[in-house]
Motif scaffolding. Structure first.
Motif, PDB file in Angstrom:
ATOM      1  N   ASN A  28       0.820  -1.208   0.000  1.00 49.67           N
ATOM      2  CA  ASN A  28       0.000   0.000   0.000  1.00 49.67           C
ATOM      3  C   ASN A  28       0.853   1.257   0.000  1.00 49.67           C
ATOM      4  O   ASN A  28       0.332   2.364   0.092  1.00 49.67           O
ATOM      5  N   ASP A  29       2.175   1.075  -0.115  1.00 48.03           N
ATOM      6  CA  ASP A  29       3.112   2.201  -0.113  1.00 48.03           C
ATOM      7  C   ASP A  29       3.781   2.300  -1.487  1.00 48.03           C
ATOM      8  O   ASP A  29       4.617   1.466  -1.842  1.00 48.03           O
ATOM      9  N   ILE A  34      10.219   0.158  -7.424  1.00 50.14           N
ATOM     10  CA  ILE A  34      11.476   0.477  -8.089  1.00 50.14           C
ATOM     11  C   ILE A  34      11.341   0.167  -9.572  1.00 50.14           C
ATOM     12  O   ILE A  34      10.366  -0.462 -10.009  1.00 50.14           O
ATOM     13  N   ASP A  35      12.325   0.595 -10.351  1.00 47.81           N
ATOM     14  CA  ASP A  35      12.286   0.410 -11.803  1.00 47.81           C
ATOM     15  C   ASP A  35      11.995  -1.035 -12.182  1.00 47.81           C
ATOM     16  O   ASP A  35      12.587  -1.974 -11.637  1.00 47.81           O
ATOM     17  N   SER A  78      14.729 -11.713 -12.006  1.00 46.81           N
ATOM     18  CA  SER A  78      14.470 -10.378 -11.463  1.00 46.81           C
ATOM     19  C   SER A  78      12.986 -10.080 -11.272  1.00 46.81           C
ATOM     20  O   SER A  78      12.621  -8.993 -10.808  1.00 46.81           O
ATOM     21  N   PHE A  79      12.117 -11.030 -11.596  1.00 49.46           N
ATOM     22  CA  PHE A  79      10.676 -10.786 -11.564  1.00 49.46           C
ATOM     23  C   PHE A  79      10.194 -10.350 -10.182  1.00 49.46           C
ATOM     24  O   PHE A  79      10.513 -10.965  -9.167  1.00 49.46           O
ATOM     25  N   LYS A 111       7.216   6.122 -10.657  1.00 49.21           N
ATOM     26  CA  LYS A 111       8.232   5.403  -9.885  1.00 49.21           C
ATOM     27  C   LYS A 111       9.018   4.414 -10.747  1.00 49.21           C
ATOM     28  O   LYS A 111       9.910   3.724 -10.238  1.00 49.21           O
ATOM     29  N   GLY A 112       8.666   4.326 -12.028  1.00 52.52           N
ATOM     30  CA  GLY A 112       9.379   3.423 -12.924  1.00 52.52           C
ATOM     31  C   GLY A 112       8.794   2.031 -13.012  1.00 52.52           C
ATOM     32  O   GLY A 112       9.390   1.135 -13.610  1.00 52.52           O
ATOM     33  N   GLY A 113       7.606   1.822 -12.418  1.00 49.68           N
ATOM     34  CA  GLY A 113       6.958   0.520 -12.483  1.00 49.68           C
ATOM     35  C   GLY A 113       6.197   0.325 -13.780  1.00 49.68           C
ATOM     36  O   GLY A 113       5.975   1.262 -14.547  1.00 49.68           O
ATOM     37  N   LYS A 114       5.818  -0.921 -14.016  1.00 50.74           N
ATOM     38  CA  LYS A 114       4.966  -1.264 -15.152  1.00 50.74           C
ATOM     39  C   LYS A 114       3.576  -1.543 -14.612  1.00 50.74           C
ATOM     40  O   LYS A 114       3.415  -2.335 -13.681  1.00 50.74           O
TER      41      LYS A 114
END
Length: 307
Positions: A28-29, A34-35, A78-79, A111-114
């Motif tokens: 929830n934060d 991260i990327d 890295s998943f 934030k660089g997420g997908k």
């Protein structure tokens, strides 16, 4: 999010044994993102389907799709998958729910997420797009819509936005860069085709989706993606044949199949580095058989995890 939803076969705790459920973190934060994290929201909403006079029930799909995602093996070391739970619409205020999802998606992308979203009705499209645009207001956004329908109806003044108005709404905000794959002639009026033409919405008919035509399909996908900065892919499950996707709001006897042709061009889209957002819509558990439609939706999500 209930931890009981993410369950699967436990072969071991070493990385080589991992399945998706072992790599999910309920969060929830948004500062933890991260990327290249995959970040999931459920859009447990079908108010737009109700307004569009469709068969309701899609609001119950996100958790069922999660369950069907849980047991896939993890392919890439890295998943990482962060689950931020569901956006709901308990008061009938679809617009508020869409704005909430858009806000959440924007935070993910910054934030660089997908961004991954599990619908819900196809009113998720406008919300997801709005989140992408909020994050990147100066970027040129390309949308690929795998769907039997254009979803470009003009909203009725006494009803408002629905599951069928998303692309009309997007087009009102400026030039639209979209490619609609799987469009059915028997599912769209001439008015909807005309609206598509007037707004420059490109499309590939379901009849054109055959193996020998893949070079042309690739080219039309690349023509869109080469000329945008960011890509968003949305999949309406009613594009598929009722024989493999019976659990949708508007089933199609002549829908497409998740065959070799489909998987070739679908993976071609997923491999594009500009793709930052993906959703599935219109899974309706009330009409599904043995979770076939939910399972197919889960498989489509999982394909992105393996690239």
């Amino acid at each position: 999010m209930d931890n009981d939803i993410w369950q699967g076969r436990l072969d071991g705790e070493e990385l080589l044994f991992h399945r998706v459920f072992q790599r999910v973190k309920n969060e929830n934060d948004y500062d933890t993102i991260i990327d290249n994290d995959f970040v999931l929201h459920g859009f447990a909403v079908d108010e737009g389907v109700r307004r569009n006079k469709g068969r309701q029930g899609a609001k119950d799909a996100p958790n069922i799709i999660r369950k069907n995602m849980s047991n896939f093996p993890v392919i890439l070391p890295s998943f990482s998958l962060l689950d931020f739970g569901n956006v709901t619409c308990d008061d009938g205020n679809l617009e508020d729910s869409q704005n909430q999802l858009a806000k959440n998606v924007s935070r993910v992308l910054l934030k660089g997420g997908k961004s991954l979203v599990l619908g819900g009705g196809h009113e998720v499209t406008y919300a997801h797009y709005l989140g992408v645009r909020t994050a990147f207001p100066e970027q040129k956004i390309g949308i690929i819509n795998i769907d039997a329908h254009f979803d470009n109806r003009q909203p009725e003044s006494n009803i408002g936005a629905t599951s069928g108005t998303g692309f009309w709404q997007i087009a009102q905000e400026g030039d639209i860069n979209s490619l609609h794959i799987g469009i059915q002639r028997n599912s769209n009026t001439l008015k909807l085709f005309d609206t598509a033409h007037q707004n420059g919405m490109k499309y590939i008919l379901a009849d054109e989706l055959f193996f020998e035509n893949l070079p042309s399909i690739y080219q039309r996908i690349d023509d869109l993606l080469d000329n945008v900065d960011i890509a968003y892919l949305t999949i309406c499950m009613d594009v598929f044949s009722a024989s493999i996707a019976p659990g949708v709001s508007a089933s199609a006897y002549n829908g497409i199949f998740a065959d070799a042709t489909f998987m070739h061009f679908y993976k071609h889209i997923l491999k594009n580095k500009k793709l930052l957002a993906l959703d599935v819509a219109e899974v309706n558990p009330l009409f599904d058989i043995q979770d076939r439609t939910a399972r197919l939706a889960a498989c489509l999500m999982n394909e992105w995890f393996m690239i």
